[in-house]
Design a protein around this motif. Sequence first.
Motif, PDB file in Angstrom:
ATOM      1  N   LYS A   1       0.848  -1.189   0.000  1.00 64.15           N
ATOM      2  CA  LYS A   1       0.000   0.000   0.000  1.00 64.15           C
ATOM      3  C   LYS A   1       0.881   1.236   0.000  1.00 64.15           C
ATOM      4  O   LYS A   1       1.938   1.260   0.622  1.00 64.15           O
ATOM      5  CB  LYS A   1      -0.919   0.011   1.228  1.00 64.15           C
ATOM      6  N   ASN A   2       0.439   2.282  -0.694  1.00 66.18           N
ATOM      7  CA  ASN A   2       1.247   3.488  -0.822  1.00 66.18           C
ATOM      8  C   ASN A   2       0.347   4.719  -0.860  1.00 66.18           C
ATOM      9  O   ASN A   2      -0.752   4.686  -1.428  1.00 66.18           O
ATOM     10  CB  ASN A   2       2.078   3.407  -2.118  1.00 66.18           C
ATOM     11  N   LYS A   3       0.821   5.800  -0.270  1.00 66.17           N
ATOM     12  CA  LYS A   3       0.105   7.070  -0.355  1.00 66.17           C
ATOM     13  C   LYS A   3       0.515   7.740  -1.658  1.00 66.17           C
ATOM     14  O   LYS A   3       1.656   8.177  -1.819  1.00 66.17           O
ATOM     15  CB  LYS A   3       0.459   7.961   0.830  1.00 66.17           C
ATOM     16  N   LYS A   4      -0.419   7.783  -2.596  1.00 66.44           N
ATOM     17  CA  LYS A   4      -0.075   8.308  -3.916  1.00 66.44           C
ATOM     18  C   LYS A   4       0.019   9.827  -3.894  1.00 66.44           C
ATOM     19  O   LYS A   4      -0.322  10.476  -2.919  1.00 66.44           O
ATOM     20  CB  LYS A   4      -1.074   7.839  -4.967  1.00 66.44           C
ATOM     21  N   GLY A   5       0.474  10.408  -4.998  1.00 64.81           N
ATOM     22  CA  GLY A   5       0.595  11.853  -5.114  1.00 64.81           C
ATOM     23  C   GLY A   5       1.997  12.312  -5.435  1.00 64.81           C
ATOM     24  O   GLY A   5       2.199  13.403  -5.948  1.00 64.81           O
ATOM     25  N   ARG A   6       2.990  11.457  -5.112  1.00 63.40           N
ATOM     26  CA  ARG A   6       4.373  11.792  -5.425  1.00 63.40           C
ATOM     27  C   ARG A   6       5.149  10.504  -5.690  1.00 63.40           C
ATOM     28  O   ARG A   6       4.861   9.473  -5.084  1.00 63.40           O
ATOM     29  CB  ARG A   6       5.024  12.556  -4.266  1.00 63.40           C
ATOM     30  N   ILE A   7       6.101  10.546  -6.600  1.00 64.05           N
ATOM     31  CA  ILE A   7       6.965   9.387  -6.834  1.00 64.05           C
ATOM     32  C   ILE A   7       7.635   8.996  -5.520  1.00 64.05           C
ATOM     33  O   ILE A   7       8.129   9.849  -4.780  1.00 64.05           O
ATOM     34  CB  ILE A   7       8.008   9.709  -7.918  1.00 64.05           C
ATOM     35  N   THR A   8       7.649   7.692  -5.222  1.00 62.71           N
ATOM     36  CA  THR A   8       8.078   7.215  -3.906  1.00 62.71           C
ATOM     37  C   THR A   8       9.156   6.143  -4.034  1.00 62.71           C
ATOM     38  O   THR A   8       9.016   5.211  -4.827  1.00 62.71           O
ATOM     39  CB  THR A   8       6.878   6.633  -3.133  1.00 62.71           C
ATOM     40  N   ILE A   9      10.212   6.294  -3.244  1.00 62.28           N
ATOM     41  CA  ILE A   9      11.288   5.293  -3.198  1.00 62.28           C
ATOM     42  C   ILE A   9      10.976   4.296  -2.084  1.00 62.28           C
ATOM     43  O   ILE A   9      10.746   4.689  -0.932  1.00 62.28           O
ATOM     44  CB  ILE A   9      12.654   5.940  -2.935  1.00 62.28           C
ATOM     45  N   ILE A  10      10.990   3.010  -2.421  1.00 60.34           N
ATOM     46  CA  ILE A  10      10.712   1.953  -1.448  1.00 60.34           C
ATOM     47  C   ILE A  10      11.926   1.036  -1.356  1.00 60.34           C
ATOM     48  O   ILE A  10      12.247   0.315  -2.304  1.00 60.34           O
ATOM     49  CB  ILE A  10       9.484   1.115  -1.861  1.00 60.34           C
ATOM     50  N   PRO A  11      12.641   1.031  -0.226  1.00 57.95           N
ATOM     51  CA  PRO A  11      13.767   0.100  -0.070  1.00 57.95           C
ATOM     52  C   PRO A  11      13.278  -1.287   0.288  1.00 57.95           C
ATOM     53  O   PRO A  11      12.183  -1.462   0.845  1.00 57.95           O
ATOM     54  CB  PRO A  11      14.568   0.723   1.077  1.00 57.95           C
ATOM     55  N   GLY A  12      14.084  -2.295  -0.036  1.00 53.99           N
ATOM     56  CA  GLY A  12      13.702  -3.663   0.293  1.00 53.99           C
ATOM     57  C   GLY A  12      14.755  -4.659  -0.114  1.00 53.99           C
ATOM     58  O   GLY A  12      15.928  -4.319  -0.305  1.00 53.99           O
ATOM     59  N   ASN A  13      14.319  -5.901  -0.277  1.00 53.34           N
ATOM     60  CA  ASN A  13      15.234  -6.990  -0.611  1.00 53.34           C
ATOM     61  C   ASN A  13      14.723  -7.788  -1.797  1.00 53.34           C
ATOM     62  O   ASN A  13      13.545  -8.172  -1.849  1.00 53.34           O
ATOM     63  CB  ASN A  13      15.404  -7.928   0.588  1.00 53.34           C
ATOM     64  N   PHE A  14      15.626  -8.044  -2.737  1.00 56.34           N
ATOM     65  CA  PHE A  14      15.336  -8.881  -3.904  1.00 56.34           C
ATOM     66  C   PHE A  14      16.043 -10.207  -3.698  1.00 56.34           C
ATOM     67  O   PHE A  14      17.259 -10.259  -3.498  1.00 56.34           O
ATOM     68  CB  PHE A  14      15.841  -8.181  -5.169  1.00 56.34           C
ATOM     69  N   ASP A  15      15.287 -11.322  -3.732  1.00 53.27           N
ATOM     70  CA  ASP A  15      15.885 -12.628  -3.456  1.00 53.27           C
ATOM     71  C   ASP A  15      16.119 -13.450  -4.708  1.00 53.27           C
ATOM     72  O   ASP A  15      16.447 -14.635  -4.635  1.00 53.27           O
ATOM     73  CB  ASP A  15      15.019 -13.412  -2.470  1.00 53.27           C
ATOM     74  N   GLY A  16      15.985 -12.834  -5.875  1.00 52.30           N
ATOM     75  CA  GLY A  16      16.156 -13.552  -7.121  1.00 52.30           C
ATOM     76  C   GLY A  16      14.842 -13.824  -7.824  1.00 52.30           C
ATOM     77  O   GLY A  16      14.817 -14.009  -9.045  1.00 52.30           O
ATOM     78  N   ARG A  17      13.750 -13.857  -7.067  1.00 46.91           N
ATOM     79  CA  ARG A  17      12.418 -14.041  -7.649  1.00 46.91           C
ATOM     80  C   ARG A  17      11.454 -12.933  -7.234  1.00 46.91           C
ATOM     81  O   ARG A  17      10.685 -12.445  -8.036  1.00 46.91           O
ATOM     82  CB  ARG A  17      11.837 -15.391  -7.210  1.00 46.91           C
ATOM     83  N   TYR A  18      11.535 -12.568  -5.954  1.00 45.05           N
ATOM     84  CA  TYR A  18      10.573 -11.603  -5.418  1.00 45.05           C
ATOM     85  C   TYR A  18      11.287 -10.424  -4.763  1.00 45.05           C
ATOM     86  O   TYR A  18      12.406 -10.552  -4.255  1.00 45.05           O
ATOM     87  CB  TYR A  18       9.659 -12.267  -4.374  1.00 45.05           C
ATOM     88  N   PHE A  19      10.603  -9.290  -4.782  1.00 47.62           N
ATOM     89  CA  PHE A  19      11.057  -8.121  -4.041  1.00 47.62           C
ATOM     90  C   PHE A  19      10.161  -7.950  -2.823  1.00 47.62           C
ATOM     91  O   PHE A  19       8.933  -7.922  -2.938  1.00 47.62           O
ATOM     92  CB  PHE A  19      10.980  -6.861  -4.910  1.00 47.62           C
TER      93      PHE A  19
END
Length: 407
Positions: free
Chosen positions: A332-350
């Motif tokens: 879920k995200n509060k829209k209205g501005r481009i948003t950077i989301i940090p996380g982890n990529f395991d080779g298949r999923y983020f």
Amino acid sequence: MAVTVKEALDTISNLTTNLKYEIIPIEDCIDRICAENIFAKICLPRFNNSAMDGYAILFEDANKELELIDTIFAGDNNNKLLKPNTCIKIMTGARIPDNCNAIIPKEDCTELENGKIKVPENIKMNQHIRFIGEDIDCDDLLIKEKEEINFSKITLLSSQGISHIKVYKKLKIVVFASGEELKLHYEKAEDYQIYNSNTPTFISRCQELGCDVDFIGQAKDSIESIKELILNSLGADLIITSGGVSVGDADFTRDAFKEVDCTNIFEGIKIKPGKPTVFGKIKDTYILNLPGNPLASALIFELFGKLIIQKLLGSNLTYHNFIFSKLGEDLKNKKGRITIIPGNFDGRYFFCEKKSNPGMVSTLSKCNSLIVLDENVSLLKKDSEVKVLPISWKFFEKEYKDFLTNE
């Protein structure tokens, strides 16, 4: 006025640079940017040679008993020619006789008691022969100007007998801190003070990116103190600071840069977190003023600062690449501005990192990548396609995964 993300990226890619070069040994060129087009001086292979340990024969002598007349080792300067019904024992990499047109692997031949060799019938013309120039031809373009040198480029250079090349000089970056509420990690911080994590972050990250970095101190909360650090840094290619660029009463950085005739290239980016980002220039020195919040400043650096460094290093790669992936869970995200989301990529999923408040310091230590959401995104369901941008990209795993590609 704040610019869009695309405007900021295009501005960075189109910066004017004054690149200087030096000539250094190829062993010292890792992660440097090549400052010239480099062409092959010699063919590889330099001569027709055997790809196998075996026997050099004439193609028309297939399925015959052949007399062994000589042996050729790798490095031998042997000019003997084959005659009908003869063969020559040959080692991998050895120059073949000029009239040889097939190599028979040793394991495919039968050694007879009369000292002769029986070769099979089913052979192909020119089998197991490596021909002059089939790998690299003379005058092939090996490395283009503005390409980054890595271990495989060193392989090319050394194979040509090239010992020194021209590369662009390392980028010189100066980092300084501002804000009397901050203490450096080697100082004592009182209960009402906090440690400055931004400055060590930028120093280490710029070093990881192949730059020479100087730290010149922490300014007091005054325009004059900040001006002193700025003027002391103008020999650098890039100055990086954080904090003091919003509208608070004690934010002096913006005014200090104005007083030393800094021309703002853009002032603010329409993105979250990190909108109060300022990018400018004083004479030949670029200035990047990042937000004071640790996570916000680090994410803006990953999205924009790295590209500034790429450009100033002389690289021709000045836009982000990405990997298509799927989202590991609903977002879920509060829209209205481009948003950077940090996380982890395991080779298949983020997977998005749960703790992502702009003021947090622990978040990126748990992340290896990020995604950037369009301003109109309010919900992405699990398995939605996302574009992953790497942060740290030594891509290893704790446990074994089967990495074999199958049908």
